[in-house]
Design an enzyme around this catalytic site. Structure first.
Site, mmCIF file in Angstrom:
data_model
loop_
_atom_site.group_PDB
_atom_site.id
_atom_site.type_symbol
_atom_site.label_atom_id
_atom_site.label_comp_id
_atom_site.label_asym_id
_atom_site.label_seq_id
_atom_site.Cartn_x
_atom_site.Cartn_y
_atom_site.Cartn_z
ATOM 1 N N VAL A 111 0.822 -1.226 0.000
ATOM 2 C CA VAL A 111 0.000 0.000 0.000
ATOM 3 C C VAL A 111 0.852 1.272 0.000
ATOM 4 O O VAL A 111 0.337 2.358 -0.225
ATOM 5 C CB VAL A 111 -1.014 0.107 1.175
ATOM 6 N N LYS A 112 2.142 1.150 0.236
ATOM 7 C CA LYS A 112 3.006 2.332 0.280
ATOM 8 C C LYS A 112 3.339 2.799 -1.148
ATOM 9 O O LYS A 112 2.781 2.288 -2.098
ATOM 10 C CB LYS A 112 4.250 2.034 1.118
#
Ligand SMILES: *Cc1c(COP(=O)(O)O)cnc(C)c1O
Length: 378
Positions: free
Chosen positions: A188-189
């Protein structure tokens, strides 16, 4: 469901992983070094140490700063739990600083007041401060650095959200105002290695300690010995290594970082433009061009967050909440923390909502999110 975040992996990324899979070394080959060199260049840091998660990188950063039993670390009340856990792994104690509502970062005035209060009352001062760049918006590092010189603490930047962000014309991770910075490569980064993280620093000692501890505390660099098999364990280390498979994905993703950040900035800008008339606290627009925009967080003013959250989820919009104040977690409550400790953090928590934001979020989906939000808030 439109997710709140999602990785973007293209054919080039896949090809670079396959190349490693077909090579002689899946781990401890050349790719980790190549990735580390690219990180150094990208963020203008002297050293980079790639590991299997940002959590591991935080742990190694704390160890390298010799945080241990009897020591104290401070971090932001609003972050992922790893920002605090890393100090406890070392046997140190942790305490929390309240945030500033506008930036969701550590409040430098709260920090200063707490430091002075501890000094006046002969209470322990922190050895290490773990600063979080929430959603990719850099904290006030200059102000924090000044306090660190005045009160004598070291600084780790938990820049898990902030690869590709800038602060005062430097890349976050250049460690201009800190001892070390860490990035996360969770999917998700901003960029991903599946799982992974990196520590950057300009200090040779920190880099060497982190490298040693990443691989069991073992070195092969004893030049007084000529036995080919010889290695020696100097410290109690860990196996926190990143594989070459992951490093290949990271190296390929890093080439696309600018493109990812640009897309996130464009989408953040569109949200800000479209949502500006609603009864909301929007993210700080001063950072539109400099933040990597890991998250797009709105704060509701008079609506009930719980019901708005449920409403949006029902309409297929994968909103989320970042984060529950760390000290309100049962584990930390058991250590004596309780509600009311950081009022800004708690007020923020009761109103915050992360809207979907990632490079591939389509204009159509973003318009849908905006329309639904307008409808439910009016
Ligand atoms: C994601 C995250 C971490 C942990 O990262 P991992 O790579 O999953 O270990 C730490 N701190 C913050 C602020 C994060 O968002």
């Amino acid at each position: 469901m439109i997710p709140y975040g999602r990785q973007n992996v293209n054919q080039e990324d896949i090809d670079s992983v396959i190349e490693v899979l077909e090579s002689d070394y899946l781990t401890q080959g050349k790719m980790v070094n190549t990735f580390e060199d690219a990180i150094c260049k990208k963020v203008s840091a002297k050293y980079a140490v790639a590991v299997n998660s940002a959590t591991s990188a935080l742990h190694l950063a704390c160890k390298a700063l010799e945080l241990g039993p009897g020591d104290l670390a401070w971090t932001s009340a609003i972050s992922f739990v790893a920002s605090a856990n890393c100090a406890l792994y070392c046997g140190a104690d942790i305490d929390f600083i309240d945030i500033e509502r506008e930036t969701v970062n550590i409040s430098v005035s709260e920090l200063e007041q707490k430091l002075q209060r501890c000094l006046d009352q002969s209470l322990p001062l922190p050895k290490v401060l773990i600063v979080v760049h929430m959603a990719g918006h850099s904290a006030d590092m200059k102000g924090i650095k000044q306090l660190s010189e005045q009160y004598g603490f070291r600084i780790i930047e938990d820049a898990s959200h902030a690869i590709g962000s800038r602060y005062l014309n430097e890349s976050v991770g250049s460690c201009q105002f800190s001892d070390a910075a860490i990035f996360s490569f969770h999917p998700v980064k901003i960029i991903t290695t599946g799982e992974g993280g990196v520590l950057t620093t300009n200090c040779e000692t920190i880099a060497n300690t982190a490298k040693l501890l990443r691989s069991h505390g073992i070195t092969r660099d004893n030049h007084d010995r000529n036995e080919g098999w010889y290695y020696e364990q100097l410290q109690l280390g860990f196996n926190y290594r990143l594989t070459d498979i992951q490093a290949a994905l990271g190296f390929s993703q890093l080439k696309r970082l600018d493109e990812f950040v640009k897309k996130r900035q464009e989408k953040a800008s569109y949200y800000i433009e479209q949502l500006s008339k609603l009864d909301l606290l929007l993210p700080n627009v001063n950072q539109l061009q400099s933040a990597s925009w890991h998250l797009f967080i709105i704060q509701l003013k008079r609506h009930d967050r719980h019901s708005i959250f449920d409403c949006l989820r029902k309409k297929g919009i994968g909103v989320n909440v970042h984060y529950i104040p760390i000290y309100l977690q049962p584990y930390y409550r058991d250590k004596g923390f309780s509600s009311g400790y950081c009022p800004n953090a708690e007020n923020y928590y009761s109103s915050a909502l992360s809207l979907p934001l990632y490079p591939d979020l389509t204009k159509e989906n973003q318009k849908y999110i905006i329309d639904v939000l307008k409808e439910v808030l009016q």
